[in-house]
Design a protein around this motif. Structure first.
Motif, PDB file in Angstrom:
ATOM      1  N   PHE A  73       0.757  -1.302   0.053  1.00 30.31           N
ATOM      2  CA  PHE A  73       0.042   0.160   0.002  1.00 30.31           C
ATOM      3  C   PHE A  73       0.882   1.282   0.157  1.00 30.31           C
ATOM      4  O   PHE A  73       1.906   1.409   0.543  1.00 30.31           O
ATOM      5  CB  PHE A  73      -0.790  -0.009   1.330  1.00 30.31           C
ATOM      6  N   ASN A  74       0.462   2.461  -0.765  1.00 28.90           N
ATOM      7  CA  ASN A  74       1.415   3.372  -0.798  1.00 28.90           C
ATOM      8  C   ASN A  74       1.708   4.125   0.438  1.00 28.90           C
ATOM      9  O   ASN A  74       2.693   4.695   0.599  1.00 28.90           O
ATOM     10  CB  ASN A  74       0.861   4.509  -1.979  1.00 28.90           C
ATOM     11  N   GLY A  75       0.577   4.285   1.226  1.00 33.43           N
ATOM     12  CA  GLY A  75       0.790   4.759   2.587  1.00 33.43           C
ATOM     13  C   GLY A  75       1.631   4.023   3.567  1.00 33.43           C
ATOM     14  O   GLY A  75       2.632   4.596   4.266  1.00 33.43           O
ATOM     15  N   ALA A  76       1.916   2.696   3.538  1.00 35.26           N
ATOM     16  CA  ALA A  76       3.084   1.861   4.137  1.00 35.26           C
ATOM     17  C   ALA A  76       4.466   2.333   3.547  1.00 35.26           C
ATOM     18  O   ALA A  76       5.412   2.353   4.109  1.00 35.26           O
ATOM     19  CB  ALA A  76       2.661   0.403   3.918  1.00 35.26           C
ATOM     20  N   THR A  98      12.391   2.911  -3.529  1.00 37.57           N
ATOM     21  CA  THR A  98      11.646   4.049  -4.375  1.00 37.57           C
ATOM     22  C   THR A  98      10.407   3.009  -5.138  1.00 37.57           C
ATOM     23  O   THR A  98      10.820   1.873  -5.362  1.00 37.57           O
ATOM     24  CB  THR A  98      12.589   4.537  -5.450  1.00 37.57           C
ATOM     25  N   ALA A  99       9.409   3.811  -5.140  1.00 37.88           N
ATOM     26  CA  ALA A  99       8.398   2.901  -6.077  1.00 37.88           C
ATOM     27  C   ALA A  99       8.468   3.131  -7.499  1.00 37.88           C
ATOM     28  O   ALA A  99       8.784   4.189  -7.866  1.00 37.88           O
ATOM     29  CB  ALA A  99       6.916   3.515  -5.624  1.00 37.88           C
ATOM     30  N   VAL A 100       8.287   2.136  -7.991  1.00 38.15           N
ATOM     31  CA  VAL A 100       8.690   2.098  -9.657  1.00 38.15           C
ATOM     32  C   VAL A 100       7.330   1.878 -10.420  1.00 38.15           C
ATOM     33  O   VAL A 100       7.416   2.100 -11.729  1.00 38.15           O
ATOM     34  CB  VAL A 100       9.537   1.455 -10.036  1.00 38.15           C
ATOM     35  N   VAL A 101       6.263   0.889 -10.015  1.00 38.19           N
ATOM     36  CA  VAL A 101       5.049   0.718 -10.777  1.00 38.19           C
ATOM     37  C   VAL A 101       3.997   0.247  -9.908  1.00 38.19           C
ATOM     38  O   VAL A 101       4.244  -0.403  -8.696  1.00 38.19           O
ATOM     39  CB  VAL A 101       5.688  -0.464 -11.846  1.00 38.19           C
ATOM     40  N   SER A 149       2.114  -0.031  -4.792  1.00 36.11           N
ATOM     41  CA  SER A 149       3.084  -0.108  -5.707  1.00 36.11           C
ATOM     42  C   SER A 149       4.163  -0.960  -5.445  1.00 36.11           C
ATOM     43  O   SER A 149       4.573  -1.171  -4.216  1.00 36.11           O
ATOM     44  CB  SER A 149       3.997   1.310  -5.855  1.00 36.11           C
ATOM     45  N   TYR A 150       5.083  -1.531  -6.275  1.00 40.49           N
ATOM     46  CA  TYR A 150       6.205  -2.377  -6.315  1.00 40.49           C
ATOM     47  C   TYR A 150       7.466  -1.348  -6.015  1.00 40.49           C
ATOM     48  O   TYR A 150       7.513  -0.303  -6.747  1.00 40.49           O
ATOM     49  CB  TYR A 150       6.677  -3.189  -7.422  1.00 40.49           C
ATOM     50  N   LEU A 195       9.141   9.937  -3.470  1.00 35.45           N
ATOM     51  CA  LEU A 195       8.678   8.263  -3.239  1.00 35.45           C
ATOM     52  C   LEU A 195       8.756   7.632  -4.271  1.00 35.45           C
ATOM     53  O   LEU A 195       8.693   6.370  -4.104  1.00 35.45           O
ATOM     54  CB  LEU A 195       7.374   8.721  -2.523  1.00 35.45           C
ATOM     55  N   TYR A 196       8.343   7.978  -5.418  1.00 32.20           N
ATOM     56  CA  TYR A 196       8.372   7.143  -6.835  1.00 32.20           C
ATOM     57  C   TYR A 196       8.936   7.707  -8.021  1.00 32.20           C
ATOM     58  O   TYR A 196       9.191   9.023  -7.875  1.00 32.20           O
ATOM     59  CB  TYR A 196       6.864   6.960  -6.785  1.00 32.20           C
TER      60      TYR A 196
END
Length: 344
Positions: A94-97, A109-112, A229-230, A329-330
């Protein structure tokens, strides 16, 4: 049971400590000899389900990159903590996590994007048909079962409770219970919990069996959005940019393949993957598949999918100091679906 906030802080502290140890000892499979980029990615899967990277690999979209399954995980926070500490090469949550772990100085870093909510696929908050629970105030003193604490299900629930007029003290009286996803429906029917958070194929299976009804859904509350996100570690990205690019593009292609194929075709492919991997799993869950729920084309991530949770976490007192910027973050730069100038 300790409070969710205390549990999360302990988990994040442990993750950051392990991350420091990993960096200090130079561990990690991403340190490819001679500067070569790794072509094997360690990851955790999910029992009875097929992840998007697994689908991408089966479709041949990952090219020379191979996946190495090292076990299963039941919640996103644990998955990305494993990535941050070098136990896996990528993880999803989850993006909040992701915001919380980055706020604890974990270099990820989130990538997708890999899951979300739309009219077909969403997380619902379900009760038994005869339950007296109908609105936010009815949950005071009740037990809510979800796959993991400190993640999507908790954030959406508390947002709904706050918008329903509950005070922080009243919200604290709603008891959150972490349960394996495959056991949540049974716990609801056996009256061990009062509300069950059910999503995807697990939700559809429970609804098909009857005897439950919806209180609300995240789609009703927030509309269509990508929820998770991954992520990769930043050092892994620096050492293996083309591997990350192959992964992100492959997952993006898998998202679009599933979005454009007949539902029966996708389900048949998912069942085939489960049968071939030989993990002694029940394939019945994937027969309820409808969509990934990902909002952006090819898994592209937008600012909104982080600002929503940054604002919520800040309002709940979970973030200290300056609020992080979404673009810290991403990134979309590894995703071939990003248009010129559209990737962060």
């Amino acid at each position: 049971m300790p409070s969710t906030r205390q549990s999360l802080r302990r988990a994040l502290a442990a993750a950051v400590t392990l991350l420091a140890l990993t960096a200090a000892t130079g561990c990690g499979a991403d340190a490819a000899a001679g500067g070569r980029q790794t072509t094997q990615l360690r990851y955790q899967g999910s029992v009875g389900q097929v992840t998007l990277p697994e689908l991408a690999a089966d479709l041949g979209y990952l090219g020379d990159v191979k996946l190495k399954w090292i076990g299963n995980v039941t919640g996103g926070p644990a998955d990305i903590q494993a990535t941050a500490t070098g136990q896996t090469d990528f993880g999803g949550a989850f993006n909040g996590a992701i915001v919380k772990l980055r706020a604890a100085n974990a270099p990820i870093t989130a990538v997708v994007a890999y899951y979300g909510s739309d009219a077909q696929t969403f997380q619902g908050y379900y009760v038994r048909q005869d339950s007296p629970i109908h609105g936010p105030r009815d949950l005071i003193g009740r037990k809510v079962g979800m796959n993991t604490l400190g993640a999507h299900a908790e954030a959406v629930l508390k947002t709904w409770l706050a918008e329903g007029g509950l005070t922080p003290a009243e919200i604290a009286k709603v008891e959150l219970v972490a349960l394996p996803p495959v056991n949540i429906e049974q716990s609801l029917r056996q009256r061990r919990i009062d509300v069950a958070v059910l999503g995807g194929v697990i939700r559809d299976k429970a609804v098909a069996a009857g005897g439950v009804r919806t209180v609300f859904t995240d789609y009703e509350l927030l509309g269509a959005f990508s929820g998770g996100s991954y992520v990769f570690r930043d050092d892994f990205i620096r050492r293996n940019p083309e591997t990350v690019r192959a992964f992100v593009t492959g997952v993006g292609k898998a998202i679009e393949w599933a979005r454009t194929q007949p539902r029966e075709t996708v389900i048949a492919r998912l069942e085939s993957i489960i049968a071939k991997r030989g993990r002694n799993e029940d394939p019945s869950l994937v027969r309820y598949w409808k969509s990934s729920g990902v909002a952006g084309k090819g898994g592209l991530i937008s600012d909104r999918e982080f600002t929503t949770w940054i604002d919520w976490l800040a309002g709940a007192g979970e973030l200290k100091g300056d609020r992080p910027k979404p673009t810290d973050l991403y990134t979309n730069r590894f995703n071939e679906f990003a248009t010129a100038g559209g990737g962060a």
